[in-house]
Design a protein around this motif. Structure first.
Motif, PDB file in Angstrom:
ATOM      1  N   LEU A 126       0.827  -1.204   0.000  1.00 28.94           N
ATOM      2  CA  LEU A 126       0.000   0.000   0.000  1.00 28.94           C
ATOM      3  C   LEU A 126       0.862   1.254   0.000  1.00 28.94           C
ATOM      4  N   THR A 127       1.834   1.295   0.891  1.00 29.34           N
ATOM      5  CA  THR A 127       2.716   2.460   0.976  1.00 29.34           C
ATOM      6  C   THR A 127       3.971   2.297   0.124  1.00 29.34           C
ATOM      7  N   GLU A 128       4.167   1.100  -0.411  1.00 34.74           N
ATOM      8  CA  GLU A 128       5.335   0.760  -1.218  1.00 34.74           C
ATOM      9  C   GLU A 128       6.638   0.973  -0.441  1.00 34.74           C
ATOM     10  N   GLU A 129       6.619   0.575   0.828  1.00 31.97           N
ATOM     11  CA  GLU A 129       7.801   0.696   1.668  1.00 31.97           C
ATOM     12  C   GLU A 129       8.413  -0.678   1.909  1.00 31.97           C
ATOM     13  N   LEU A 130       9.707  -0.779   1.666  1.00 33.78           N
ATOM     14  CA  LEU A 130      10.457  -2.004   1.920  1.00 33.78           C
ATOM     15  C   LEU A 130      11.313  -1.806   3.165  1.00 33.78           C
ATOM     16  N   VAL A 131      11.166  -2.693   4.136  1.00 29.40           N
ATOM     17  CA  VAL A 131      12.043  -2.668   5.310  1.00 29.40           C
ATOM     18  C   VAL A 131      13.291  -3.441   4.926  1.00 29.40           C
ATOM     19  N   TYR A 132      14.378  -2.706   4.749  1.00 26.47           N
ATOM     20  CA  TYR A 132      15.576  -3.299   4.148  1.00 26.47           C
ATOM     21  C   TYR A 132      16.822  -2.913   4.930  1.00 26.47           C
ATOM     22  N   THR A 133      17.603  -3.916   5.316  1.00 31.16           N
ATOM     23  CA  THR A 133      18.869  -3.687   6.012  1.00 31.16           C
ATOM     24  C   THR A 133      19.982  -4.343   5.207  1.00 31.16           C
ATOM     25  N   PRO A 134      20.767  -3.570   4.458  1.00 34.44           N
ATOM     26  CA  PRO A 134      21.791  -4.166   3.599  1.00 34.44           C
ATOM     27  C   PRO A 134      22.868  -4.884   4.396  1.00 34.44           C
ATOM     28  N   GLN A 135      23.274  -6.040   3.890  1.00 32.99           N
ATOM     29  CA  GLN A 135      24.351  -6.832   4.488  1.00 32.99           C
ATOM     30  C   GLN A 135      25.409  -7.031   3.404  1.00 32.99           C
ATOM     31  N   TYR A 136      26.526  -6.376   3.567  1.00 34.77           N
ATOM     32  CA  TYR A 136      27.557  -6.399   2.537  1.00 34.77           C
ATOM     33  C   TYR A 136      28.463  -7.616   2.721  1.00 34.77           C
ATOM     34  N   LYS A 137      28.200  -8.656   1.959  1.00 31.72           N
ATOM     35  CA  LYS A 137      29.025  -9.856   2.019  1.00 31.72           C
ATOM     36  C   LYS A 137      28.861 -10.648   0.728  1.00 31.72           C
ATOM     37  N   ASN A 138      29.792 -11.544   0.510  1.00 26.26           N
ATOM     38  CA  ASN A 138      29.763 -12.382  -0.688  1.00 26.26           C
ATOM     39  C   ASN A 138      28.632 -13.389  -0.581  1.00 26.26           C
ATOM     40  N   ARG A 139      27.708 -13.380  -1.542  1.00 24.61           N
ATOM     41  CA  ARG A 139      26.538 -14.251  -1.489  1.00 24.61           C
ATOM     42  C   ARG A 139      26.753 -15.600  -2.161  1.00 24.61           C
ATOM     43  N   PHE A 151      12.034   4.003  -8.929  1.00 28.58           N
ATOM     44  CA  PHE A 151      12.519   5.168  -9.665  1.00 28.58           C
ATOM     45  C   PHE A 151      11.835   6.417  -9.142  1.00 28.58           C
ATOM     46  N   GLU A 152      12.470   7.556  -9.455  1.00 23.20           N
ATOM     47  CA  GLU A 152      11.884   8.863  -9.180  1.00 23.20           C
ATOM     48  C   GLU A 152      12.104   9.725 -10.413  1.00 23.20           C
ATOM     49  N   LEU A 153      11.037  10.351 -10.887  1.00 21.72           N
ATOM     50  CA  LEU A 153      11.136  11.237 -12.040  1.00 21.72           C
ATOM     51  C   LEU A 153      11.523  12.639 -11.605  1.00 21.72           C
ATOM     52  N   LEU A 154      11.978  13.420 -12.542  1.00 23.86           N
ATOM     53  CA  LEU A 154      12.354  14.800 -12.239  1.00 23.86           C
ATOM     54  C   LEU A 154      11.154  15.625 -11.790  1.00 23.86           C
ATOM     55  N   ASN A 155       9.942  15.203 -12.196  1.00 26.79           N
ATOM     56  CA  ASN A 155       8.748  15.943 -11.774  1.00 26.79           C
ATOM     57  C   ASN A 155       8.258  15.544 -10.382  1.00 26.79           C
ATOM     58  N   GLY A 156       9.005  14.621  -9.729  1.00 28.25           N
ATOM     59  CA  GLY A 156       8.671  14.236  -8.359  1.00 28.25           C
ATOM     60  C   GLY A 156       7.927  12.920  -8.220  1.00 28.25           C
ATOM     61  N   PHE A 157       7.412  12.363  -9.321  1.00 26.34           N
ATOM     62  CA  PHE A 157       6.683  11.100  -9.250  1.00 26.34           C
ATOM     63  C   PHE A 157       7.633   9.967  -8.870  1.00 26.34           C
ATOM     64  N   LYS A 158       7.187   9.121  -7.928  1.00 21.49           N
ATOM     65  CA  LYS A 158       7.997   7.995  -7.460  1.00 21.49           C
ATOM     66  C   LYS A 158       7.202   6.691  -7.579  1.00 21.49           C
ATOM     67  N   LYS A 159       7.907   5.609  -7.806  1.00 23.60           N
ATOM     68  CA  LYS A 159       7.268   4.291  -7.827  1.00 23.60           C
ATOM     69  C   LYS A 159       8.261   3.242  -7.351  1.00 23.60           C
ATOM     70  N   ASN A 160       7.779   2.373  -6.448  1.00 27.20           N
ATOM     71  CA  ASN A 160       8.578   1.275  -5.919  1.00 27.20           C
ATOM     72  C   ASN A 160       7.807  -0.033  -6.084  1.00 27.20           C
ATOM     73  N   VAL A 161       8.506  -1.108  -6.446  1.00 27.24           N
ATOM     74  CA  VAL A 161       7.868  -2.418  -6.561  1.00 27.24           C
ATOM     75  C   VAL A 161       8.770  -3.473  -5.935  1.00 27.24           C
ATOM     76  N   TYR A 162       8.137  -4.524  -5.460  1.00 23.34           N
ATOM     77  CA  TYR A 162       8.887  -5.647  -4.901  1.00 23.34           C
ATOM     78  C   TYR A 162       8.240  -6.945  -5.382  1.00 23.34           C
ATOM     79  N   TRP A 163       9.050  -7.811  -5.959  1.00 20.19           N
ATOM     80  CA  TRP A 163       8.587  -9.133  -6.387  1.00 20.19           C
ATOM     81  C   TRP A 163       9.313 -10.185  -5.569  1.00 20.19           C
TER      82      TRP A 163
END
Length: 280
Positions: A126-139, A151-163
Motif C-alpha cells: 500500500l505504501t510501497e515501503e520495503l524494510v531493508y537492512t543491507p548486508q555487505y558480504k559475498n553471497r 525510480f523517481e522522475l524529475l517531476n517528483g513522481f515515485k514508484k517502488n515495486v517488490y517481487w
C-alpha cells in the motif's frame, strides 16, 4: 553448375561484410559500425547455440541492438541475442532498460537490486515501503528472497515495486520462452544469468507500466516480447537479403515513431520562432 553461396546459407561474418548490410549498420552507428559488427562476429564464434541459428536472424537481432545503441556483448548485460533453435531474437538486459530510461532525461533516480533473507524485513504494497537492512558480504550461489525496483522522475513522481523470488519464477515459467517456459528448472539465458534476468523482469514491468513510455523503451519492450504480429506487414525490408523479417517490422515502426517525434519537435520550433519583418 552454380556454386555461388545463397544468402540463406551465409554466415554472420559473410553477412556483415556485404555492402548493403554494412550500409545499414553505418546509418545508425556511424564510425562505430565496424567495431560493433566485429563484436557480433566474436559473440557468435564463442556461442555454439548462436552458430546453429539462422545468420540472418542473428544479424537482424543485432540491428535492433544497434538501433537502440546497446552493445551485444552478453557479459556487459545490456543486450542478449538468444537463439530459439534456428531463429535468434533480441533480449534486453536490465542494464539496457536502465540505459534507455536514463537517456530519456526524465529520471532523477532509478535502481533495482536483489534482496536476501537477512536483509528483508517486510514489504507494504500500500505504501510501497520495503524494510531493508543491507548486508555487505559475498553471497556466492545464495538465492535472493525477492527483487526490488524503484525510480523517481524529475517531476517528483515515485514508484517502488517488490517481487518475491517465487513471483519472478512464476512469471518466467508462464511467459519466458528463453527461460524455459513451462519448466520448473530455468533454461538458457535464465540458467546462466538468473538474477540479471529477474531484475530485468522487475524493471521492465516497472518502467513500462509506470514510467514515461519513450520510443526507445517501447521498441525495446516489443523486441523483448517478440510481439511483432500487430505491426504493419508492409515494407518489411530486412537488414539482410532475406524477406519477411519480423525484426525489421519493429525497426520500421521505431523509425516511423522517431520521424513523427522529429516532426512534432520541428513544428514546435516553427511556432515558437518570431516572425521576421518580411512576414509582418
Amino acid at each position: 553448375m552454380n556454386n555461388q553461396v545463397q544468402p540463406q546459407n551465409y554466415t554472420v561474418k559473410q553477412y556483415v561484410k556485404m555492402d548493403t548490410v554494412k550500409e545499414r549498420f553505418e546509418e545508425v552507428l556511424g564510425k562505430r559500425a565496424s567495431q560493433f559488427t566485429s563484436s557480433l562476429v566474436s559473440l557468435v564464434n564463442s556461442n555454439q547455440d548462436l552458430k546453429q541459428a539462422s545468420a540472418a536472424s542473428v544479424v537482424n537481432s543485432a540491428f535492433v541492438a544497434a538501433s537502440l545503441n546497446l552493445p551485444v556483448n552478453s557479459s556487459l548485460g545490456y543486450m542478449y541475442i538468444v537463439p530459439y533453435g534456428k531463429n535468434a531474437q533480441p533480449q534486453i538486459g536490465y542494464k539496457g532498460y536502465i540505459q534507455l530510461a536514463q537517456r530519456s532525461g526524465k529520471y532523477k533516480r532509478i535502481n533495482a537490486i536483489p534482496v536476501y533473507e537477512d536483509e528483508y524485513g517486510g514489504w507494504n504494497p500500500l505504501t510501497e515501503e520495503l524494510v531493508y537492512t543491507p548486508q555487505y558480504k559475498n553471497r556466492g550461489n545464495e538465492q535472493p528472497v525477492g527483487y526490488y525496483g524503484s525510480f523517481e522522475l524529475l517531476n517528483g513522481f515515485k514508484k517502488n515495486v517488490y517481487w518475491t523470488w517465487q513471483q519472478v519464477d512464476d512469471h518466467r515459467k508462464q511467459f519466458s520462452q528463453a527461460g524455459g517456459k513451462g519448466n520448473d528448472k530455468p533454461k538458457g539465458i535464465w540458467a546462466k544469468h538468473y538474477d540479471s534476468m529477474a531484475l530485468k523482469t522487475v524493471l521492465k514491468d516497472l518502467l513500462t507500466k509506470w514510467g514515461p513510455m519513450t520510443v526507445d523503451v517501447q521498441t525495446a519492450s516489443l523486441a523483448d516480447d517478440g510481439e511483432y504480429e500487430h505491426l504493419e506487414d508492409e515494407s518489411r525490408r530486412d537488414v539482410t537479403p532475406e524477406d519477411n523479417s519480423t525484426t525489421q517490422a519493429i525497426l520500421d515502426s521505431y523509425a516511423k515513431q522517431q520521424e513523427q517525434t522529429k516532426e512534432v519537435s520541428d513544428s514546435d520550433r516553427s511556432e515558437a520562432k518570431p516572425a521576421n519583418k518580411a512576414d509582418q
